[in-house]
Scaffold this active site. Sequence first.
Site, PDB file in Angstrom:
ATOM      1  N   ASN A   1       0.877  -1.168   0.000  1.00 52.53           N
ATOM      2  CA  ASN A   1       0.000   0.000   0.000  1.00 52.53           C
ATOM      3  C   ASN A   1       0.918   1.222   0.000  1.00 52.53           C
ATOM      4  OD1 ASN A   1      -1.438   2.320   0.922  1.00 52.53           O
ATOM      5  ND2 ASN A   1      -3.063   1.008   1.694  1.00 52.53           N
TER       6      ASN A   1
ATOM      7  N   GLU B   1      -3.855   1.914  -2.936  1.00 47.99           N
ATOM      8  CA  GLU B   1      -3.842   3.377  -2.751  1.00 47.99           C
ATOM      9  C   GLU B   1      -2.863   4.043  -3.720  1.00 47.99           C
ATOM     10  OE1 GLU B   1      -5.095   5.553   0.864  1.00 47.99           O
ATOM     11  OE2 GLU B   1      -4.008   3.933   1.873  1.00 47.99           O
TER      12      GLU B   1
ATOM     13  N   TYR C   1      -7.949  -3.481  -1.806  1.00 45.38           N
ATOM     14  CA  TYR C   1      -7.922  -2.396  -0.819  1.00 45.38           C
ATOM     15  C   TYR C   1      -9.294  -2.347  -0.151  1.00 45.38           C
ATOM     16  CZ  TYR C   1      -7.498   2.224   1.302  1.00 45.38           C
ATOM     17  OH  TYR C   1      -7.486   3.268   2.196  1.00 45.38           O
TER      18      TYR C   1
ATOM     19  N   ASP D   1      -4.262  -4.669   1.361  1.00 43.64           N
ATOM     20  CA  ASP D   1      -4.580  -4.027   2.630  1.00 43.64           C
ATOM     21  C   ASP D   1      -6.000  -4.416   3.025  1.00 43.64           C
ATOM     22  OD1 ASP D   1      -5.085  -2.384   4.759  1.00 43.64           O
ATOM     23  OD2 ASP D   1      -4.682  -0.504   3.701  1.00 43.64           O
TER      24      ASP D   1
ATOM     25  N   ASN E   1      -7.168  -4.000   6.096  1.00 48.42           N
ATOM     26  CA  ASN E   1      -7.607  -3.116   7.175  1.00 48.42           C
ATOM     27  C   ASN E   1      -8.236  -3.889   8.333  1.00 48.42           C
ATOM     28  OD1 ASN E   1      -7.000  -0.270   6.959  1.00 48.42           O
ATOM     29  ND2 ASN E   1      -8.148  -0.294   5.029  1.00 48.42           N
TER      30      ASN E   1
ATOM     31  N   ASP F   1       3.016   4.681   4.961  1.00 54.02           N
ATOM     32  CA  ASP F   1       2.704   4.224   6.317  1.00 54.02           C
ATOM     33  C   ASP F   1       2.589   2.706   6.376  1.00 54.02           C
ATOM     34  OD1 ASP F   1       0.409   4.424   4.757  1.00 54.02           O
ATOM     35  OD2 ASP F   1      -0.869   5.176   6.367  1.00 54.02           O
ATOM     36  N   HIS F   2       2.577   2.044   5.210  1.00 59.04           N
ATOM     37  CA  HIS F   2       2.651   0.589   5.107  1.00 59.04           C
ATOM     38  C   HIS F   2       4.023   0.211   4.562  1.00 59.04           C
ATOM     39  CE1 HIS F   2      -1.862  -0.181   5.168  1.00 59.04           C
ATOM     40  NE2 HIS F   2      -1.813   1.120   4.910  1.00 59.04           N
TER      41      HIS F   2
END
Length: 299
Positions: free
Chosen positions: A8, A36, A132, A182, A184, A284-285
């Site tokens: 991501n 993303e 995602y 991802d 989540n 951030d990933h």
Amino acid sequence: MRRIGTHNVNGIRAALRRGFRPFWDSAEADVIALQEVRCRVADLPLDAFDGYHVTLDTGQLAGRNGVAILTRTPPTRIRSLTTTVTSIAQGDEPRSIDSERVVGRDLAAFADEGRYLEVDLADAPVRVASLYLPKGAAWPHELGTEEKYRRKMRFMRGLARTLVASRRDAAADGRELLVMGDFNIAHTRQDLRNWRSNQKSEGFLPEEREWFGSVTGPRTMVDVVRSLNPDADGPYSWWSWRGQAFTNDAGWRIDYHLATPRLAKAATSAFVGRESTYDERISDHSPVVVDYDTSTLAA
């Protein structure tokens, strides 16, 4: 041997500035699933994809979402939530091509969001997907978030059906299925550092964890990295930009490789490309990379 990774990137243009290519050039991956991408086709930095054929669903939400799959050779089949995706052949400009549509009542509402894409590899009997999944919300623990919560639950219902259908369709075509991306969701306490304080947080709600358990299992879809690291905490793949989360390794494992059992058994090693320092972070990933001995799939 095939090296396959998921990342991501939190915006492909920003990731490219932060070291996206040096990492993946060093990794020498054969297949990369991105989430993303967050970029219009007209603004794509094509040098990010040198050496790969790109299949991309940017979605219609400006500056948001977008999934892609990078392969060394053009895929033989493409499926997504929409009927048109973008293809970038090595050295060529982007062009629109037709895609078979993944049909499902619950996922139809997400067709324009660039959240799910499948391709059949030309050089291995594997169908690869980039996912995602919506972040969701901590309703009812957080007021005013019910709509975001229910959207995620709806997507999860639709995805569960799609995973079953795609797994069976791939098997009928002599292929294994690998879904990366991802999700989540942190499935178990091993999958996030601060699990006690996050039991009412989106991504670790009981119903999310139960759903993840319902779509995985030894006969359906195997969590490959966990199967290779059964007793480890982590390895985490996401850390907040805020505070000291990255420095203290207070992370979440929310980026997965889910594979059909035969492909999962072909996995020989895995690693998370966690950067050495906060300032070196690409996103951030961090990337999650697995080596698969696909020669075992030939028979």
